[in-house]
Design a protein around this motif. Structure first.
Motif, mmCIF file in Angstrom:
data_model
loop_
_atom_site.group_PDB
_atom_site.id
_atom_site.type_symbol
_atom_site.label_atom_id
_atom_site.label_comp_id
_atom_site.label_asym_id
_atom_site.label_seq_id
_atom_site.Cartn_x
_atom_site.Cartn_y
_atom_site.Cartn_z
ATOM 1 N N GLU A 13 34.100 41.726 22.416
ATOM 2 C CA GLU A 13 34.505 42.150 21.077
ATOM 3 C C GLU A 13 36.015 42.384 21.049
ATOM 4 O O GLU A 13 36.572 43.015 21.948
ATOM 5 C CB GLU A 13 33.776 43.447 20.704
ATOM 6 N N ILE A 14 36.667 41.889 19.998
ATOM 7 C CA ILE A 14 38.101 42.093 19.810
ATOM 8 C C ILE A 14 38.312 42.790 18.468
ATOM 9 O O ILE A 14 37.779 42.359 17.443
ATOM 10 C CB ILE A 14 38.875 40.762 19.826
ATOM 11 N N ILE A 15 39.077 43.881 18.493
ATOM 12 C CA ILE A 15 39.458 44.575 17.267
ATOM 13 C C ILE A 15 40.954 44.340 17.066
ATOM 14 O O ILE A 15 41.766 44.767 17.892
ATOM 15 C CB ILE A 15 39.133 46.077 17.348
ATOM 16 N N ASP A 16 41.308 43.660 16.014
ATOM 17 C CA ASP A 16 42.695 43.228 15.795
ATOM 18 C C ASP A 16 43.525 44.356 15.174
ATOM 19 O O ASP A 16 43.449 44.616 13.960
ATOM 20 C CB ASP A 16 42.704 41.993 14.885
ATOM 21 N N ILE A 17 44.307 45.044 15.997
ATOM 22 C CA ILE A 17 45.229 46.093 15.533
ATOM 23 C C ILE A 17 46.530 45.892 16.299
ATOM 24 O O ILE A 17 46.667 46.336 17.444
ATOM 25 C CB ILE A 17 44.660 47.507 15.784
#
Length: 468
Positions: free
Chosen positions: A221-225
């Motif tokens: 999972e990648i959370i783009d911040i």
């Protein structure tokens, strides 16, 4: 031990001598270096519990020379020939019995010796006949007067990684894994089943780092911040929501990560001051060495050192050290009002005696030599359970701890894993200079510490109970 030889005229047919020797992994590593024989059958594999390393037959044969050269005939003996038949194999952990017997006295001070090596259950591993030239003059030799060899391997870290097998991966929020080293460390730990990473940061940079490293991000999972402070805040939020059980520092400033962890509102503060512990796997040391604090608290006061010491004890217990021996370091081992660290050390020692610091034995002030070396402690008249046997070292300040840890790493060949303690979850702090083993060990230590927090006992207790 003093050994005296036997001359030709002192030898009689039937004279016999033997020695016993346990085959160790270090024996096989040293033999591989000395002989150049790197046959994988002879190299212990710490990741393979099912296959036993086979001792090279010529290592077994070389043990015969230890009896001939040390005992019978003893110092001064020279080989002329040796015949050998190998009938069985020896493995790491086997106790071997090596025997020689005078078979015949030949002219010119030559002696024929029957040679036998037996192993498990008394089976013959090797047998043959040696012809040796007996010593020409009486010699007495101190058999302990020999330089030590330290084999540079890191068995403690291997044990921690193995201990995590069978546990669920620790869900870990990895903050800003935006270059290949920090991303690679997280993915490597995931491949070993230690963590399940949630990657938080610039998705563009994370994918670019993955491409450079040849990694597949499909399972993760990648959370783009893109903003590092905001990414750290999101990681903290995941811990609050129960979606992550640990944090891991990526390619961002430690201060940016800590700022979010230590927020009075919405952070991960506990009643304990946050601190860092290096867990060092030092070649030749039969236990891990924990050094604290070398990364967070610059110049801690006594109150902070109490928390640093308690957290270091806790991580030692989580790693299976039942009652850690804690040495509080200073430049000297006596209390000197002109050296403030000696006053803090004495106070910490007494606080431990009174139960204000729990779970370990704390003593100080101790200089480095009498904390780690029993002979140095004895020479200086320093007594107690910790002197010469410290498993945890509490340093006066960050500078001293950082220098000590890096000296062990870059001069003594130690591996250093790191974990920050005192937050509501373990925080994995790795360095770009860390190798693969150190990165894996840092994650394994976080897993073991989390297990200890949740179950009140180290994983080793569960494994021992399961074995019973």
């Amino acid at each position: 031990m003093i050994r005296e030889n036997k001359l030709y005229d002192e030898l009689n047919v039937g004279d016999t001598a033997q020695v016993k020797r346990v085959c160790t992994a270090n024996d096989l590593y040293v033999f591989a270096h000395a002989s150049g024989n790197l046959n994988p059958l002879h190299m212990p594999d710490p990741d393979d519990d099912q296959t036993e390393a086979v001792a090279p037959s010529m290592w077994v044969g070389a043990l015969i020379s230890s009896v001939l050269g040390n005992v019978l005939p003893g110092p001064g003996t020279l080989y002329r020939s040796q015949s050998l038949r190998f009938l069985d194999r020896a493995h790491v952990g086997d106790e071997l019995t090596v025997s020689v017997t005078v078979k015949e006295k030949l002219p010119d001070s030559i002696v024929a010796m029957e040679t036998v090596v037996t192993g498990r259950g008394g089976e013959t591993v090797a047998e043959g006949v040696a012809e040796v030239l007996a010593p020409e003059r009486k010699v007495s030799v101190d058999m302990e007067d020999l330089p030590e060899i330290v084999v540079q391997r890191h068995q403690h870290f291997d044990e921690y990684i193995r201990a995590c097998e069978g546990l669920d991966p620790l869900v870990t929020a990895v903050v800003a894994p935006e270059e290949k080293e920090s991303l690679g460390g997280a993915l490597l730990a995931a491949e070993h089943g230690l963590i399940r990473p949630i990657l938080i940061g610039s998705e563009t940079l994370i994918r670019q780092a993955a491409k450079e490293a040849g990694e597949n991000l499909g399972p993760y999972e990648i959370i783009d911040i893109p903003d590092h402070v905001a990414a750290a805040g999101k990681a903290v939020e995941l811990v609050h929501e129960g979606q992550a059980g640990a944090l891991m520092k990526g390619h961002l400033h430690t201060s940016d990560l800590l700022r979010e962890i230590l927020k009075s509102k919405g952070g991960l503060r506990t009643s304990r001051r946050m601190s860092h512990a290096f867990v060092m796997d030092v070649p030749g040391l039969d236990h891990p060495l924990i050094i604290s604090d070398a990364a967070i608290n610059i110049s801690p006061d006594l109150t902070t050192k109490v928390d640093i010491t308690q957290s270091a004890i806790d991580v030692a217990r989580a790693l299976g050290i039942e009652t850690p021996k804690v040495g509080v370091l200073s430049a000297v081992e006596t209390v000197n009002p002109q050296i403030p660290s000696t006053l803090d050390a004495a106070a910490l020692s007494k606080m431990s005696d009174r139960g204000q610091i729990k779970g370990g034995v704390v003593d100080g002030p101790l200089a480095m030599d009498n904390a780690m070396d029993a002979e140095a402690a004895k020479t200086k008249g320093v007594t107690g359970l910790v002197a010469g046997h410290a498993e945890v070292l509490i340093v006066p300040n960050l500078e001293a701890g950082n220098m000590l840890a890096k000296e062990l790493a870059f001069v003594a060949g130690a591996e250093a894993a790191g974990i920050a303690l005192g937050a509501s979850c373990p925080v994995i702090l790795t360095s770009r200079a860390d190798g693969e083993k150190a990165r894996l060990a840092s994650c394994a230590i976080a897993v073991l510490y989390r297990y200890w927090q949740e179950h009140g006992q180290p994983i080793g207790v569960r494994l021992a109970e399961a074995a019973e």
